[in-house]
Design an enzyme around this catalytic site. Sequence first.
Site, PDB file in Angstrom:
ATOM      1  N   ASP A   1       4.766   5.616  -5.734  1.00  0.00           N
ATOM      2  CA  ASP A   1       4.300   5.638  -4.346  1.00  0.00           C
ATOM      3  C   ASP A   1       4.562   6.985  -3.679  1.00  0.00           C
ATOM      4  OD1 ASP A   1       3.687   3.058  -4.889  1.00  0.00           O
ATOM      5  OD2 ASP A   1       4.882   2.161  -3.280  1.00  0.00           O
TER       6      ASP A   1
ATOM      7  N   LEU B   1       0.822  -1.215   0.000  1.00  0.00           N
ATOM      8  CA  LEU B   1       0.000   0.000   0.000  1.00  0.00           C
ATOM      9  C   LEU B   1       0.859   1.270   0.000  1.00  0.00           C
ATOM     10  CD1 LEU B   1      -2.792  -1.089   2.507  1.00  0.00           C
ATOM     11  CD2 LEU B   1      -2.879  -1.045   0.005  1.00  0.00           C
TER      12      LEU B   1
END
Lengths: 330, 330
Positions: free
Chosen positions: B160, B114
């Site tokens: 990210d 994530l």
Amino acid sequence: MVTVRAPGKVILYGEHAVVYGEPALAMAVNKYIYVTAKARDDNKVSINARDLRLAGISVTIHENGDIVARTDYGAVISALSYVKRAVELAMEYFNKKVGIDLMIRSEMPVGAGLGTSAAVAVATILAYVKELGYDVDKRELARLAWQVERDVQGSASPTDTTMATFGGIMYIKPEGNSTAMEPVKPGVTIPLIIGYTPRVSTTKDLVAMVRRKYESMRDVIEPIIRSIGVITRKGREALEKGDLELMGVLMNINHGLLDALGVSTKQLNEMVYVARYAGALGSKLTGAGGGGCMIALTNKSEVEKAIELTGGSVLKAGLDTDGTVVISND
Amino acid sequence: MVTVRAPGKVILYGEHAVVYGEPALAMAVNKYIYVTAKARDDNKVSINARDLRLAGISVTIHENGDIVARTDYGAVISALSYVKRAVELAMEYFNKKVGIDLMIRSEMPVGAGLGTSAAVAVATILAYVKELGYDVDKRELARLAWQVERDVQGSASPTDTTMATFGGIMYIKPEGNSTAMEPVKPGVTIPLIIGYTPRVSTTKDLVAMVRRKYESMRDVIEPIIRSIGVITRKGREALEKGDLELMGVLMNINHGLLDALGVSTKQLNEMVYVARYAGALGSKLTGAGGGGCMIALTNKSEVEKAIELTGGSVLKAGLDTDGTVVISND
């Protein structure tokens, strides 16, 4: 009294893509439909098919030549319609109506995608013909059995009836409106474990569903179909060379692509994955999907156990090289 | 004392294919890493990161300027190395060394794909900078945080750190050696349920495994990559139009293609399938695979329950539109 057997089949690579002109690789397996035929003195056709998980029911030839089953129990009628049509076509072909007792037994789950209906058609025709003292060329037999499938289903690929008739491994190449089948000689023994679960969708619906996806997003689906085609060609090479490891890798990729086409199910995926984790060289769903069968490239009993633990049933299978044969005639 | 948060992200479409020049679509989610920074009177950097499931450990700035963690506990060092490098780079950038207490808290599982390490890097730099009374442009912040990821990991995609900095949804287009990121405006609220399991493979290993497949059977893998590229482009259109149903269909296909690439696992597949059966519009693994996370396009509590029943953990997430922000400064 004649007893005949005809083998089931699995698709090693290429299901669904074959609808779009790509090749497929099919393998006859040493699990059989057995049909025993015994001529009767009257003109009735009686079918006993307990091992097809159908009640033994009796079917009568009416005076006008039609065969009508004396029950309205839908599923039974549907399964028996292959037998009925096979007898009808054999009668037409030899222009001879003889009453017959047929006993049908299956070593495979029926309707799970292993080509049982084709094996039933092939074995029924051959048993009927032999019991009448006639002979039939295998090409003619395959043609008649294919006709049975088409008459019952509306349309059918000739693959299943060809496999049930000839056995072995066939490279299936769609060519325009026809299909060329090329026997393939494996370079190694192919150990298979077949796992199966109840089907939740029909082949027809699954093929139509993939077709809708293909029509609505061709640029997504087309490369998937082409990739499956390449897998089938490489799978054939690996099979001929006896490269089981590569065969397994290709099966795994093929499975993912079938999943992408939307024809897998939770339980099929589970069986496919536990088989790999338990040591199979590769695994994939086989046939149209929507439940039904998966194959694992292995003979490890751990894989059998692992599949059973997911709730699936298991068949250990090898190659059938004979196709349909008469196993007793007296 | 300053508290900063930075969001995690999921990949909606295109992971792995992005390595081969195809676009990907990433979405920042409203689950955050929080970093609280408080200047110290001495030159120590103390890190308290209990919620990262790490023991609170303390790290000292040596006289020569290096930061050295006072423990040899491998996993902790590895996770804290992002914090360490972020502080170092911020110190270099502002040419100022100030001891600091950092408290780090996470609403997301760490190392599940994530983007938590990127969020840690972004939030740490911003918190440090703000606590020192400085300011930093978001583009500079994203650049510094990306540098942290590259320094720690050897190589890193800028995705990210960009998502953690800017939030929103980004269309990621590899362009030669660089990456263009284009903000995408969704035409509808995107409801996501994230399921996660422990990872069994690293991103690095998975990317290398796909690369080996690509090299050894390019004609099989290339069409899969291209199909994922088309899915991402169509997924972006569907997102902009607010066509959640099409987004779901595309997710399902994307998942199958990732499975074909070999990056799924039994448990990911299980979560993906139960989510669909429980009513999600679509579902797929997200990120590199090999365990880690899956996303389901839905906000149905039945889907949460179904994922939990497989043994997975669940996060309900929506879009984060802010990226990293200071949430308190006093």
